[in-house]
Design a protein around this motif. Structure first.
Motif, PDB file in Angstrom:
ATOM      1  N   PRO A  39       0.910  -1.068  -0.021  1.00 24.32           N
ATOM      2  CA  PRO A  39       0.036   0.081   0.051  1.00 24.32           C
ATOM      3  C   PRO A  39       0.815   1.225  -0.129  1.00 24.32           C
ATOM      4  O   PRO A  39       0.245   2.460  -0.456  1.00 24.32           O
ATOM      5  CB  PRO A  39      -0.915   0.101   1.378  1.00 24.32           C
ATOM      6  CG  PRO A  39      -0.773  -1.604   1.689  1.00 24.32           C
ATOM      7  CD  PRO A  39       0.372  -2.022   1.199  1.00 24.32           C
TER       8      PRO A  39
ATOM      9  N   GLN B 132       0.828   3.188  -3.261  1.00 16.70           N
ATOM     10  CA  GLN B 132      -0.546   3.499  -3.406  1.00 16.70           C
ATOM     11  C   GLN B 132      -1.022   4.688  -2.460  1.00 16.70           C
ATOM     12  O   GLN B 132      -1.721   4.708  -1.630  1.00 16.70           O
ATOM     13  CB  GLN B 132      -1.788   2.591  -3.178  1.00 16.70           C
ATOM     14  CG  GLN B 132      -1.277   1.089  -3.869  1.00 16.70           C
ATOM     15  CD  GLN B 132      -2.347   0.747  -5.116  1.00 16.70           C
ATOM     16  OE1 GLN B 132      -3.201   1.490  -5.323  1.00 16.70           O
ATOM     17  NE2 GLN B 132      -1.415   0.334  -6.066  1.00 16.70           N
ATOM     18  N   ARG B 133      -0.492   6.034  -3.177  1.00 18.98           N
ATOM     19  CA  ARG B 133      -0.844   6.944  -2.336  1.00 18.98           C
ATOM     20  C   ARG B 133      -2.032   8.013  -2.724  1.00 18.98           C
ATOM     21  O   ARG B 133      -2.516   8.839  -1.799  1.00 18.98           O
ATOM     22  CB  ARG B 133       0.300   7.933  -2.244  1.00 18.98           C
ATOM     23  CG  ARG B 133       1.774   7.608  -1.647  1.00 18.98           C
ATOM     24  CD  ARG B 133       1.558   7.535  -0.079  1.00 18.98           C
ATOM     25  NE  ARG B 133       0.896   6.608   0.291  1.00 18.98           N
ATOM     26  CZ  ARG B 133       0.675   6.344   1.559  1.00 18.98           C
ATOM     27  NH1 ARG B 133       1.500   6.891   2.497  1.00 18.98           N
ATOM     28  NH2 ARG B 133      -0.320   5.275   2.142  1.00 18.98           N
ATOM     29  N   GLY B 134      -2.593   7.478  -3.782  1.00 19.20           N
ATOM     30  CA  GLY B 134      -3.689   8.008  -4.110  1.00 19.20           C
ATOM     31  C   GLY B 134      -3.908   9.388  -4.956  1.00 19.20           C
ATOM     32  O   GLY B 134      -4.821  10.139  -5.558  1.00 19.20           O
ATOM     33  N   PHE B 135      -2.570   9.681  -5.355  1.00 21.17           N
ATOM     34  CA  PHE B 135      -2.273  10.707  -5.875  1.00 21.17           C
ATOM     35  C   PHE B 135      -2.290  10.656  -7.549  1.00 21.17           C
ATOM     36  O   PHE B 135      -1.236   9.836  -8.076  1.00 21.17           O
ATOM     37  CB  PHE B 135      -1.133  11.668  -5.657  1.00 21.17           C
ATOM     38  CG  PHE B 135      -0.878  12.268  -4.639  1.00 21.17           C
ATOM     39  CD1 PHE B 135      -1.863  13.553  -4.256  1.00 21.17           C
ATOM     40  CD2 PHE B 135      -0.282  11.923  -3.351  1.00 21.17           C
ATOM     41  CE1 PHE B 135      -1.712  13.989  -3.404  1.00 21.17           C
ATOM     42  CE2 PHE B 135      -0.329  12.346  -2.259  1.00 21.17           C
ATOM     43  CZ  PHE B 135      -1.092  13.643  -2.108  1.00 21.17           C
ATOM     44  N   VAL B 136      -3.285  10.781  -8.293  1.00 20.32           N
ATOM     45  CA  VAL B 136      -3.259  10.320  -9.704  1.00 20.32           C
ATOM     46  C   VAL B 136      -2.086  10.610 -10.420  1.00 20.32           C
ATOM     47  O   VAL B 136      -1.671   9.904 -11.382  1.00 20.32           O
ATOM     48  CB  VAL B 136      -4.701  11.048 -10.165  1.00 20.32           C
ATOM     49  CG1 VAL B 136      -4.794  10.425 -11.959  1.00 20.32           C
ATOM     50  CG2 VAL B 136      -5.782  10.317  -9.719  1.00 20.32           C
ATOM     51  N   ARG B 137      -1.619  11.775 -10.381  1.00 16.18           N
ATOM     52  CA  ARG B 137      -0.409  12.497 -10.989  1.00 16.18           C
ATOM     53  C   ARG B 137       0.637  11.424 -10.957  1.00 16.18           C
ATOM     54  O   ARG B 137       1.605  11.161 -11.830  1.00 16.18           O
ATOM     55  CB  ARG B 137      -0.279  13.621 -10.898  1.00 16.18           C
ATOM     56  CG  ARG B 137      -1.294  14.664 -11.392  1.00 16.18           C
ATOM     57  CD  ARG B 137      -0.975  15.909 -11.278  1.00 16.18           C
ATOM     58  NE  ARG B 137      -0.725  16.283  -9.645  1.00 16.18           N
ATOM     59  CZ  ARG B 137       0.105  17.517  -9.492  1.00 16.18           C
ATOM     60  NH1 ARG B 137       0.654  18.210 -10.479  1.00 16.18           N
ATOM     61  NH2 ARG B 137      -0.137  17.809  -8.130  1.00 16.18           N
TER      62      ARG B 137
ATOM     63  N   ALA C 176       0.413   8.455 -13.015  1.00 15.79           N
ATOM     64  CA  ALA C 176       0.430   8.875 -14.383  1.00 15.79           C
ATOM     65  C   ALA C 176       1.990   8.994 -14.761  1.00 15.79           C
ATOM     66  O   ALA C 176       2.677   8.369 -15.757  1.00 15.79           O
ATOM     67  CB  ALA C 176      -0.210  10.159 -14.641  1.00 15.79           C
ATOM     68  N   LEU C 177       2.855   9.374 -13.669  1.00 16.06           N
ATOM     69  CA  LEU C 177       4.282   9.572 -13.805  1.00 16.06           C
ATOM     70  C   LEU C 177       4.827   8.130 -13.911  1.00 16.06           C
ATOM     71  O   LEU C 177       5.603   7.791 -14.758  1.00 16.06           O
ATOM     72  CB  LEU C 177       5.081  10.365 -12.771  1.00 16.06           C
ATOM     73  CG  LEU C 177       6.502  10.270 -12.679  1.00 16.06           C
ATOM     74  CD1 LEU C 177       6.661  11.226 -13.937  1.00 16.06           C
ATOM     75  CD2 LEU C 177       6.897  11.178 -11.538  1.00 16.06           C
TER      76      LEU C 177
ATOM     77  N   LEU D  61       4.242   6.589 -17.303  1.00 20.24           N
ATOM     78  CA  LEU D  61       4.933   7.245 -18.227  1.00 20.24           C
ATOM     79  C   LEU D  61       6.365   6.792 -18.308  1.00 20.24           C
ATOM     80  O   LEU D  61       7.087   6.308 -19.344  1.00 20.24           O
ATOM     81  CB  LEU D  61       5.073   8.773 -18.071  1.00 20.24           C
ATOM     82  CG  LEU D  61       6.272   9.455 -19.055  1.00 20.24           C
ATOM     83  CD1 LEU D  61       5.570   9.633 -20.405  1.00 20.24           C
ATOM     84  CD2 LEU D  61       6.299  10.871 -18.656  1.00 20.24           C
TER      85      LEU D  61
ATOM     86  N   LEU E  23       0.970  15.527 -16.170  1.00 17.09           N
ATOM     87  CA  LEU E  23       1.733  15.434 -14.900  1.00 17.09           C
ATOM     88  C   LEU E  23       1.638  16.544 -14.170  1.00 17.09           C
ATOM     89  O   LEU E  23       1.978  16.473 -12.901  1.00 17.09           O
ATOM     90  CB  LEU E  23       3.267  15.017 -15.299  1.00 17.09           C
ATOM     91  CG  LEU E  23       3.400  13.384 -16.084  1.00 17.09           C
ATOM     92  CD1 LEU E  23       4.806  13.282 -16.475  1.00 17.09           C
ATOM     93  CD2 LEU E  23       2.854  12.547 -15.085  1.00 17.09           C
TER      94      LEU E  23
ATOM     95  N   LEU F  24      -8.805   6.621  -2.677  1.00 20.35           N
ATOM     96  CA  LEU F  24      -8.468   5.370  -3.144  1.00 20.35           C
ATOM     97  C   LEU F  24      -7.066   5.267  -2.669  1.00 20.35           C
ATOM     98  O   LEU F  24      -6.188   4.926  -3.738  1.00 20.35           O
ATOM     99  CB  LEU F  24      -8.791   5.044  -4.461  1.00 20.35           C
ATOM    100  CG  LEU F  24     -10.282   4.764  -5.033  1.00 20.35           C
ATOM    101  CD1 LEU F  24     -10.344   4.698  -6.203  1.00 20.35           C
ATOM    102  CD2 LEU F  24     -10.603   3.702  -4.075  1.00 20.35           C
ATOM    103  N   ARG F  25      -6.556   5.420  -1.586  1.00 21.82           N
ATOM    104  CA  ARG F  25      -5.231   4.943  -1.220  1.00 21.82           C
ATOM    105  C   ARG F  25      -5.043   3.783  -0.339  1.00 21.82           C
ATOM    106  O   ARG F  25      -5.874   3.488   0.266  1.00 21.82           O
ATOM    107  CB  ARG F  25      -4.483   6.289  -0.713  1.00 21.82           C
ATOM    108  CG  ARG F  25      -5.028   6.738   0.824  1.00 21.82           C
ATOM    109  CD  ARG F  25      -4.356   7.621   1.295  1.00 21.82           C
ATOM    110  NE  ARG F  25      -4.709   8.137   2.521  1.00 21.82           N
ATOM    111  CZ  ARG F  25      -5.815   9.160   2.834  1.00 21.82           C
ATOM    112  NH1 ARG F  25      -6.173   9.639   1.570  1.00 21.82           N
ATOM    113  NH2 ARG F  25      -6.270   9.407   3.907  1.00 21.82           N
TER     114      ARG F  25
END
Lengths: 623, 101
Positions: free
Chosen positions: A594, A597-602, A605-606, A609, B24, B99-100
């Protein structure tokens, strides 16, 4: 009419289906539905019999093919029923005695909350039993064979709240399974060596089998028969099976299912005859079982267990007769036994009903004043079994003992006569202990209802006249003549003593045994209750049936338990250890996961990428 | 004279890079969404260019598919953004971290 033979097993099956799905709604009417179903089967069987009787003897065998069952390469089995004198005799016994026991059970099971289920099982049993006896090949027979085993299990354990009943059910199922496994091997061997499972092909070609093959097949089939018919050494389940409701004991464990083994031997007699040792083995097993069970019966104090051992002893006599090649004699005893043993069991049911389920002979006695009708029934059944002329058992037993005299071995005749004497003795015992002598029970006993006594009247009538009708004509027994097209004429040797002398000995033994029984257990002049104290060892051997159960416990149960315990250790340490360790490790790893899995969508995305770039670089480098 | 294919590919790569950086660095979900559209169109451009180069219509057909899918996706995505905005009075993706692990 012969083509309608499929109706005989189908009608009880329909009754079973109806009771299975609508039993709860039918309530107490379930019993009537079940009785009507099997009675209809009886009517069809009688019509088939009448139709058959109009044909000449050698045209009476008839195969009715219903549909193709299994077709796999060269292995093909059709669903075929067989109508011949042997099959129809068995079918008449199953449906006839079965109907009477069903009618009795309507009264007996009146107050049981699960009456619908009881009659569903009861009808299902009848259906499987009829499938067994009407089968035209070994596979259909085996299906019925396993089916009756299943129903036996379900009905022994019908009162499954009682631990004794449920473990007795398991014991019966597992013990017979030992024999059934051997029987299945026998069927495989039959197919390998004859390429068919049809009776006509297998039995017709039995003579061309080599002695070894015929012996192996016969002994494997015999193992199945021994398990199902509770003969030595697979008999231990039958006395325990008495935990079931009494009509079950009467129908399954006295009149029909346990005689399936005899039927199998008689039906397969060509196979047994093709082997040099199979029939003598049948003879020895039957004779030893008959004597063993007769002695064990004398040691029992539970009325139903005493009757169970007596059943085993009587079936031993049937095996004994079959082992001598006297198949029609075995069948005569089978039919007569079905009459009087069903009568005895159901009367025992009356006694249990009247005494609030008291089954101990030591707490009965003198019941003939309170239960006069039951006393008459039991006396008729017991005297018929004892071989008092002219009741049914006399003819059946006399034919077999007489045949033994002409078998050429005096010792066999002597042992058979001893068995006959003991039979009369062991059945006189519950008769006198229950209905005669002093009262040893102060509860208010009462006679059974008229609905329960009516079927018993029919059985009592059959026990009286059955032997006369079936066992006596000028040219030999009527049943024996009827079965001749299937079973052939038994080879009579020259008896070493005359017919009259034989009869005299046989009748004298029966009367003597009943007389001794009266003197010991009813006259009050012998203190039989002190016997266990005076002869503790002998009484123990008899009451525990020669400790065969204990022997099996020692041979099978204890090593089995030890093996089980060692497996538990392996299970706990190795298998459970591995599973638990995997679980622990996965849990530890999943607590790390977990963190990314911090919850930051960006950030996702990084990562995405970077992954794509890495993949592209990898491809670029490789290309 | 025909414009060389490489021009189109370079434009496509630049559009894709701008879109990626936009996804980003921006916080606003709506802007991120627009950046994603930019990436999609960059890819469409590349597809059409290569399709032209190889004289094969498959790439152009695929571009139509991706437009249709993009249109459908816009409908769903905008609906989600509007719902999230109504609920939290903000369209910042950094605030939506329920959702973390």
């Amino acid at each position: 009419m012969l083509d309608l033979v499929w109706l005989i097993p189908a009608l009880p099956l329909a009754g079973a289906t109806m009771n299975l799905f609508a039993g709860r709604r039918l309530g107490r009417r379930a019993g009537w539905v079940a009785s009507a179903a099997i009675a209809a089967g009886f009517v069809v069987a009688v019509l088939v019999l009448l139709d058959m009787a109009s044909l000449p003897g050698d045209e009476r065998a008839h195969a009715v093919e219903l549909f193709e069952w299994i077709s796999a390469g060269s292995f093909a089995v059709d669903w075929t029923l067989r109508v011949d004198p042997l099959a129809i005799t068995m079918a008449l016994v199953v449906t006839g005695v079965g109907t009477l026991i069903h009618l009795y059970a309507v009264g007996y099971m009146e107050h049981d909350p699960r009456v619908g289920r009881f009659f569903a099982y009861f009808n299902l049993f009848a259906s499987f039993m009829l499938m067994l006896v009407l089968a035209d090949n070994y596979l259909v027979l085996f299906l019925g064979w396993e089916g009756v085993g299943l129903c036996s299990y379900l009905l022994i354990g019908f009162w499954y709240e009682r631990p004794a009943a449920s473990s007795a059910a398991k014991k019966a199922f597992i013990t017979t399974r030992v024999g059934d496994a051997a029987m299945l091997l026998g069927l495989v061997l039959i197919w390998v060596h004859t390429g068919s499972l049809d009776f006509d092909t297998v039995l017709g070609g039995a003579g061309s089998l080599s002695n070894t093959v015929a012996t192996t097949i016969s002994l494997l089939l015999l193992a199945g028969a021994v398990g199902k018919s509770a003969q030595l050494p697979l008999h231990v389940w039958l006395p325990d099976a008495m935990e079931g409701p009494t009509p079950v004991s009467a129908l399954i464990h006295a009149a029909t299912m346990v005689t399936a083994g005899v039927y199998l031997v008689v039906r397969s007699h060509a196979l047994f005859e093709a082997s040099s040792v199979a029939l003598p083995v049948v003879l020895v097993i039957g004779l030893v079982s008959a004597l063993y069970a007769a002695l064990a019966s004398i040691g029992q104090f539970d009325i139903k267990r005493a009757l169970a051992y007596s059943t085993m002893s009587q079936i031993g006599f049937m095996f004994f007769a079959a082992g001598m090649g006297f198949y029609s004699g075995a069948m005569l005893l089978l039919v007569c036994h079905a009459f009087y043993k069903a009568l005895l069991f159901l009367t025992a049911g009356n006694v249990l009903h009247g005494l609030d389920d008291e089954a101990d002979l030591r707490r009965m006695g003198g019941l003939r004043t309170d239960m006069p009708v039951s006393a008459v029934w039991f006396a008729i059944g017991a005297l018929a079994l004892a071989g008092i002329p002219p009741l049914a058992g006399f003819f059946a037993k006399d034919h077999i003992v007489g045949f033994a005299a002409s078998s050429g071995r005096e010792a066999v005749w002597v042992l058979a006569s001893v068995g006959a004497f003991l039979s009369a003795l062991y059945i006189a015992r519950p008769l006198f202990l229950t209905f005669f002598g002093q009262r040893r029970n102060q509860t208010n006993s009462h006679e059974a209802s008229r609905a329960m006594n009516a079927p018993l009247a029919v059985l009592a009538f059959l026990s009286v006249v059955g032997g006369l009708v079936l066992g006596l004509t000028a040219e030999g027994g009527r049943l024996e003549l009827f079965l001749e097209p299937v079973l052939g004429v038994p080879e009579h040797g020259e008896a070493f003593i005359g017919e009259v002398a034989l009869l005299t000995v046989s009748v004298a033994l029966a009367f003597a045994a009943v007389g001794v029984g009266f003197w010991v257990w009813a006259s009050g002049r012998v203190n039989w209750q002190a016997f266990p104290e005076r002869q503790p060892e002998l009484a123990g051997w008899l009451a525990n049936a020669f400790y065969v159960n204990a022997l099996y416990a020692w041979i099978v149960q204890h090593p089995g338990k030890g093996f089980g315990r060692s497996l538990t250790v392996v299970d706990d340490l190795v298998i459970d250890g591995a599973v638990n360790e995997v679980g622990t490790e996965v849990g530890r790893a999943s607590r790390l996961a977990p963190r990314i899995q911090r919850g930051f969508v960006r950030s996702y995305a990084l990562a995405f990428l970077l992954g794509a770039v890495a993949l592209l670089l990898f491809l670029a480098v490789r290309l | 004279m025909r414009t060389p294919i490489s021009y189109f590919v370079v434009v496509s790569a630049m559009l894709f890079a701008i879109g990626t950086i936009g996804v980003l660095v921006r916080k606003n979900a709506l802007v991120i969404f627009m950046s994603v559209e930019l990436q999609l169109n960059a890819v469409n451009l590349a597809l059409v260019s290569f399709s032209r180069m190889h004289n094969n219509l498959n790439g152009q057909v695929l571009a139509f598919f991706s437009m249709v899918v993009a249109a459908a996706e816009v409908v769903v995505g905008l609906a989600i953004i509007v719902t999230v905005y109504r609920r939290r009075q903000s369209a910042s993706v950094d605030d939506a971290t329920v959702l973390r692990g």
